[in-house]
Design a protein around this motif. Structure first.
Motif, mmCIF file in Angstrom:
data_model
loop_
_atom_site.group_PDB
_atom_site.id
_atom_site.type_symbol
_atom_site.label_atom_id
_atom_site.label_comp_id
_atom_site.label_asym_id
_atom_site.label_seq_id
_atom_site.Cartn_x
_atom_site.Cartn_y
_atom_site.Cartn_z
ATOM 1 N N ASP A 30 25.178 2.682 -50.993
ATOM 2 C CA ASP A 30 25.422 1.238 -50.988
ATOM 3 C C ASP A 30 24.302 0.451 -50.320
ATOM 4 O O ASP A 30 24.391 -0.781 -50.195
ATOM 5 C CB ASP A 30 26.737 0.927 -50.248
ATOM 6 C CG ASP A 30 27.955 1.456 -50.970
ATOM 7 O OD1 ASP A 30 28.020 1.297 -52.193
ATOM 8 O OD2 ASP A 30 28.836 2.037 -50.299
ATOM 9 N N HIS A 31 23.244 1.143 -49.877
ATOM 10 C CA HIS A 31 22.237 0.477 -49.056
ATOM 11 C C HIS A 31 21.625 -0.743 -49.756
ATOM 12 O O HIS A 31 21.553 -1.855 -49.193
ATOM 13 C CB HIS A 31 21.146 1.478 -48.665
ATOM 14 C CG HIS A 31 20.144 0.915 -47.724
ATOM 15 N ND1 HIS A 31 18.943 0.373 -48.139
ATOM 16 C CD2 HIS A 31 20.175 0.780 -46.375
ATOM 17 C CE1 HIS A 31 18.271 -0.066 -47.088
ATOM 18 N NE2 HIS A 31 18.989 0.186 -45.988
ATOM 19 N N GLU A 32 21.172 -0.568 -50.990
ATOM 20 C CA GLU A 32 20.537 -1.673 -51.688
ATOM 21 C C GLU A 32 21.515 -2.801 -51.987
ATOM 22 O O GLU A 32 21.159 -3.986 -51.939
ATOM 23 C CB GLU A 32 19.876 -1.171 -52.977
ATOM 24 C CG GLU A 32 18.651 -0.312 -52.749
ATOM 25 C CD GLU A 32 17.607 -1.024 -51.894
ATOM 26 O OE1 GLU A 32 17.324 -2.221 -52.154
ATOM 27 O OE2 GLU A 32 17.087 -0.395 -50.942
ATOM 28 N N ARG A 33 22.746 -2.424 -52.298
ATOM 29 C CA ARG A 33 23.753 -3.466 -52.577
ATOM 30 C C ARG A 33 24.013 -4.296 -51.317
ATOM 31 O O ARG A 33 24.213 -5.513 -51.398
ATOM 32 C CB ARG A 33 25.053 -2.832 -53.077
ATOM 33 C CG ARG A 33 24.889 -2.096 -54.399
ATOM 34 C CD ARG A 33 26.198 -1.442 -54.809
ATOM 35 N NE ARG A 33 27.220 -2.450 -55.121
ATOM 36 C CZ ARG A 33 28.511 -2.310 -54.829
ATOM 37 N NH1 ARG A 33 28.932 -1.227 -54.209
ATOM 38 N NH2 ARG A 33 29.364 -3.231 -55.174
ATOM 39 N N LEU A 34 24.033 -3.644 -50.151
ATOM 40 C CA LEU A 34 24.274 -4.380 -48.917
ATOM 41 C C LEU A 34 23.070 -5.248 -48.547
ATOM 42 O O LEU A 34 23.238 -6.355 -48.013
ATOM 43 C CB LEU A 34 24.605 -3.410 -47.782
ATOM 44 C CG LEU A 34 26.037 -2.859 -47.801
ATOM 45 C CD1 LEU A 34 26.239 -1.848 -46.703
ATOM 46 C CD2 LEU A 34 27.046 -4.004 -47.652
ATOM 47 N N ARG A 35 21.880 -4.771 -48.828
ATOM 48 C CA ARG A 35 20.720 -5.628 -48.592
ATOM 49 C C ARG A 35 20.792 -6.872 -49.487
ATOM 50 O O ARG A 35 20.465 -7.995 -49.056
ATOM 51 C CB ARG A 35 19.427 -4.854 -48.842
ATOM 52 C CG ARG A 35 19.171 -3.749 -47.832
ATOM 53 C CD ARG A 35 17.746 -3.274 -47.854
ATOM 54 N NE ARG A 35 16.819 -4.322 -47.443
ATOM 55 C CZ ARG A 35 15.536 -4.102 -47.123
ATOM 56 N NH1 ARG A 35 15.060 -2.860 -47.169
ATOM 57 N NH2 ARG A 35 14.758 -5.091 -46.778
ATOM 58 N N GLY A 36 21.249 -6.672 -50.721
ATOM 59 C CA GLY A 36 21.442 -7.816 -51.600
ATOM 60 C C GLY A 36 22.553 -8.728 -51.111
ATOM 61 O O GLY A 36 22.474 -9.965 -51.231
ATOM 62 N N LEU A 60 18.621 -3.822 -40.867
ATOM 63 C CA LEU A 60 19.162 -2.831 -39.940
ATOM 64 C C LEU A 60 20.683 -2.729 -40.073
ATOM 65 O O LEU A 60 21.253 -1.642 -39.990
ATOM 66 C CB LEU A 60 18.776 -3.209 -38.503
ATOM 67 C CG LEU A 60 17.311 -2.998 -38.128
ATOM 68 C CD1 LEU A 60 17.024 -3.585 -36.749
ATOM 69 C CD2 LEU A 60 16.971 -1.512 -38.160
ATOM 70 N N ALA A 61 21.336 -3.865 -40.279
ATOM 71 C CA ALA A 61 22.795 -3.857 -40.443
ATOM 72 C C ALA A 61 23.194 -3.087 -41.689
ATOM 73 O O ALA A 61 24.162 -2.324 -41.679
ATOM 74 C CB ALA A 61 23.328 -5.287 -40.518
ATOM 75 N N ALA A 65 25.396 0.400 -41.593
ATOM 76 C CA ALA A 65 26.681 0.505 -42.299
ATOM 77 C C ALA A 65 26.706 1.683 -43.254
ATOM 78 O O ALA A 65 27.766 2.288 -43.478
ATOM 79 C CB ALA A 65 26.960 -0.790 -43.059
ATOM 80 N N CYS A 66 25.551 2.033 -43.828
ATOM 81 C CA CYS A 66 25.509 3.090 -44.834
ATOM 82 C C CYS A 66 25.216 4.460 -44.245
ATOM 83 O O CYS A 66 25.069 5.437 -44.994
ATOM 84 C CB CYS A 66 24.445 2.766 -45.885
ATOM 85 S SG CYS A 66 24.828 1.293 -46.848
#
Length: 897
Positions: A30-36, A60-61, A65-66
């Motif tokens: 989910d890292h890229e989705r959360l950055r988005g 960093l957040a 989270a991931c």
């Protein structure tokens, strides 16, 4: 760990506006989705979240989270249709019982309940890890997040440090928090049912051109019933059906329907649901039966993916008789009469019977739902709808299963304070009694469990559909009696006797009439009348005389209800008297219920018209009248009681209790019975009083233990032990009244000889003082949760079966009911001149047993027998506890099943 959000499964839940979202743990992918997610936030929202507009903080957040899951850290995502809507996480930072919490909501989605729902799920997860406190930092101008924490329903403290606010949130699960969660859930639930029960547009999918199909019947009902809003049919082979415009597919409809009624073959149901979801349909009624496991799963996946509420499959349909809507989407034979009774059933046949009965009686229906296989919408949903719709004053349920009984119980307790809720206690003779693993499990039957649920929730449980309607008629038409004191008036002695027998057998009281009332009645009744209870007016009574008699009885403060049993006579026929008019004339001033018994009438129950808005129930069978009055009296008694609360308890060590359970299940993965040491330690965590004892594995150890424990009278008890031993008395594994070293040694040798190869040791105790032997226990039902049982104890507990049961967690009112319900209750209050036992200590014991069962889902069974109750206190003499590897489930967590 706690619920599915921790195990990695997806949970679907409702936002405040009724839309569906998915909550799940954040994953490395989910890292890229959360950055988005953070990248879409406005600079102002980023500043409020991170105290500065910092892209690095957002990155960093997202990375934190991931990160792979680890103890002390949880990150939960809310998403819908592939979009991240919110993120909430906590991190203990190495602390044992406190964690820092943070929450963020997607741009443009504030004030819809995303953050609150995520935090509720975090609270549940944190409690399961032993975390008792959340801490959060926020800018003082971040009113949204401050309001979120304040409105949770948990105790929250704020400490201001310049522009920052430090929030400390106690994670106690008290009634205030549960009520707040419940209210948020009710709002969301009712909003989600709007497109189902109050749609602006309906499409019937599967309506055929030839008569005889279910879809065509439903379309006909909607059209002929005068549905006031837009109606379409979906059929690729027709331009119109029954005058209703027809289109080849859902996507071809000129307007997206709120509700689609699906009547296609089972194999086509999943694809149809998928088509509806993609088009934007918000609710489905699937009448189709016979779905296999894969088809059922695909149907639910479509509903959850696209946020559609579902009634069915395998159902009769739904109806809402509101004159502004007139929606009858069923294939019942007739349209229901508009009225004030809400009806929810699983059986279509029972639904038809109730619709017909309520219509015939003139009560009518506000809304109706045939829940069928109940994949989604449940009785709990319907109760909340009726509570809010402004039209329903009576709720009738016929449920064959309960998805979440504890949540249903909380809802029902609230709703039944406002309107009567009636049900049929179906399946009473089910051969589903589990094999007895101990006294407690043997005592707990499915019927007892259901009845405990109904009793605690204030639900009126009847034994048949006929009795359900008979009781509904009385509660619809008459005030509730303030008590169970009944007067019977009859114009023939025989029918009066029948009514008297029926009332007494139903649990009503027939008190003698006061002398002054007797004199008044003799003044108005014809010669020869007998004024007792029953009152025999004789066949010569006139309409006016009977009315005067009833008015005088109803003015008496010594009576709570009236049964008037009338038979047609030649005397009345000759004089043209109509005695029923004495019942129906001017009833407005009557504040006590009046029911008629007319054994000659053609239907089991009728409503006799009295005035424009008042009716009198009339029964063909006096037993039916008595049953209905008894149900009404019980409801009145339930309403008059204070609302129960779960009292706070001191000296509880939940964390250590979990450690004991976890340690045992680590060594015994399949579960089993705790040994005496572990059992004693567990009970000590909850302050449950136990008789002192010592473990001995040799004859000499037993002698030493006996010397140390010997009481004033010098007598000792010795009990053999080995894993799995349940019925010590039946196995003759107990020696009582042992005195002196020689008897102790002889008893130990006897056990060694008879139980060679089995016995692992003995328990040595002082002989307990005299008192009343009671029984307390717990069975953890996988559907209903923990059931607490109480009653007469000792070796005869199973034989006499003098037990009462209530579902945990117990309120103070539940404990009172448990203590007073068994037949042995007079012994506890000082019957036969003996002093009462320590009732406060007994209440504390039951509350602590309830707390232990509620805290530990691994506690499959607990058996305390005997429990010795005396004026000076209450003590458990023998305790057994069985654990099974069960994962905790939060029954009050908001989620769709």
């Amino acid at each position: 760990m706690t619920d599915d959000t921790i195990s990695g499964a997806r949970i679907h839940a409702l936002l405040a506006d009724g839309t569906t979202i998915c909550i799940r743990p954040a994953e490395p992918g989910d890292h890229e989705r959360l950055r988005g997610f953070y990248g879409e936030m406005s600079p102002e929202n980023l500043r409020l979240r991170f105290f500065a507009v910092s892209p690095s903080s957002a990155a960093l957040a997202a990375e934190r989270a991931c990160a792979p899951a680890c103890p002390g850290h949880r990150a939960l995502l809310a998403e819908a249709k592939g979009r991240v809507l919110g993120l909430a996480e906590y991190d203990t930072g190495g602390e044992k019982d406190a964690a820092e919490v943070a929450v963020a909501v997607a741009e443009g989605l504030h004030h819809r309940g995303v953050g609150t729902l995520l935090v509720e799920h975090l609270v549940s997860a944190a409690r399961a890890e032993g975390i008792t406190t959340f801490k959060a930092d926020a800018l003082s101008e971040n009113l949204d997040v401050l309001r979120l924490f304040t409105d949770l329903g948990l105790r929250t403290r704020r400490h201001f440090e310049g522009p920052d606010v430090r929030c400390t949130i106690a994670l106690d699960e008290d009634d205030a928090y549960l009520s707040a969660v419940e209210e948020r859930g009710r709002t969301a639930d009712v909003a989600s049912l709007e497109p189902l029960l109050r749609p602006n547009t309906i499409a019937v999918i599967g309506a055929g051109r030839r008569p005889g199909s279910v879809g065509r019947a439903i379309l006909h009902h909607l059209h002929a019933g005068g549905f006031t809003r837009r109606l379409f049919a979906v059929n690729p082979n027709a331009g119109s059906i029954l005058g209703v415009p027809c289109h080849p597919a859902v996507a071809a409809l000129p307007r997206v329907p709120d509700l689609a009624v699906v009547a296609v073959p089972a194999a086509a149901v999943p694809a149809t649901a998928e088509e509806c979801g993609k088009a934007g349909v918000r609710a489905l009624v699937v009448v189709t039966a016979g779905l296999d496991r894969a088809q059922a799963q695909n149907l639910m996946t479509a509903c959850r993916t696209y946020g559609m509420r579902l009634v069915g499959p395998n159902c009769l349909g739904i109806s809402n008789t509101d004159p502004d809507l007139r929606m009858d989407a069923t294939f019942a034979a007739d349209h229901p009469l508009p009225g004030t009774a809400g009806v929810a059933v699983q059986s279509g046949g029972v639904g038809i019977a109730l619709l017909d009965g309520l219509s015939r009686l003139g009560i009518g229906v506000s809304s109706f739902a045939s829940l069928g296989d109940k994949y989604d919408v449940s009785g709990n949903d319907m109760l909340q709808w009726w509570e809010s719709d402004g039209r329903t004053d009576l709720a009738l349920l016929h449920l064959e299963s309960f998805g979440n009984p504890r949540a249903f119980s909380r809802t029902a307790r609230r709703v039944t304070r406002r309107i009567p809720v009636l049900t049929v206690d179906a399946g009473r003779t089910e051969v589903g009694r589990r094999a007895a693993a101990s006294h407690t499990a043997a005592a707990a039957t499915p019927t007892m469990t259901r009845q405990a649920l109904f009793t605690q929730a204030g639900i009126t449980a009847t034994r048949s559909v006929g009795e359900l309607l008979e009781t509904a008629v009385l509660m619809h038409s008459q005030p509730l009696p303030v008590g169970a004191r009944v007067a019977i008036v009859a114009n023939a002695g025989g029918v009066g006797v029948l009514a008297a027998d029926a009332c007494v057998e139903a649990g009503l009281a027939l008190p003698p009439l006061p002398p002054d009332l007797i004199d008044d009645l003799l003044d108005v009744l014809p010669d020869g009348a007998t004024v007792g209870n029953p009152v025999d007016t004789t066949a010569a009574v006139s309409q006016d005389q009977l009315r005067d008699c009833l008015d005088r009885l109803l003015e008496s403060q010594d009576l709570d209800a009236m049964v008037v049993a009338l038979v047609p006579t030649a005397v009345a026929a000759a004089t043209g008297e109509d005695l029923t008019r004495a019942l129906t004339s001017d009833p407005a001033h009557r504040t006590r219920p009046v029911v008629a018994v007319r054994i000659e009438q053609d239907l089991p129950v009728k409503l006799l018209p009295a005035t424009a808005d008042r009716t009198i129930p009339s029964y063909a069978d006096p037993q039916a009248a008595a049953r209905a009055l008894t149900h009404a009296a019980r409801r009145a008694a339930w309403l008059s009681r204070p609302v129960g609360a779960v009292p706070p308890l001191s000296g509880i060590d939940t964390l250590h209790a979990h450690e004991i359970a976890d340690a045992y299940l680590t060594q015994h993965p399949d579960g089993g019975w705790l040994d005496p040491h572990a059992c004693t330690d567990l009970l000590a965590c909850y302050g449950i009083p136990q008789l002192p004892w010592t473990w001995a594995e040799t004859e000499d150890d037993a002698v030493i233990a006996a010397e140390r424990l010997r009481g004033p009278d010098g007598r000792i008890v010795m009990k053999a032990h080995w894993p799995g031993l349940l019925h010590k008395s039946e196995q003759h594994a107990v020696h009582l009244d042992l005195q002196g070293e020689s008897q102790v040694r002889a008893a130990f040798r006897d056990f060694e000889t008879r139980f060679a190869g089995l016995m692992t040791g003995v328990v040595v105790q002082p002989l307990a003082a005299r008192g009343t032997e009671l029984f307390a226990g717990v069975v953890q039902d996988e559907v209903f949760g923990p059931l607490v049982l109480f009653g007469l104890g000792g070796t005869a507990t199973e034989l006499l079966a003098d037990h009462a049961a209530r579902l945990a967690p117990l309120t103070d009112q539940d404990v009172h009911d448990l203590i007073t319900a068994p037949r042995c209750a007079p012994l506890l209050f000082g019957a036969h001149g003996a002093g009462p036992v320590d009732l406060e200590a007994l209440e504390q014991l039951l509350l602590r047993v309830s707390r232990m069962a509620s805290d530990l889902p691994q506690l499959a069974e607990a058996d305390f027998n005997p429990v010795l109750a005396a004026p000076g206190g209450v003590t458990v003499l023998d305790a057994r506890v069985r654990l099974l590897p069960r994962r905790p489930q939060d029954p009050y967590l908001r989620r769709l099943h």
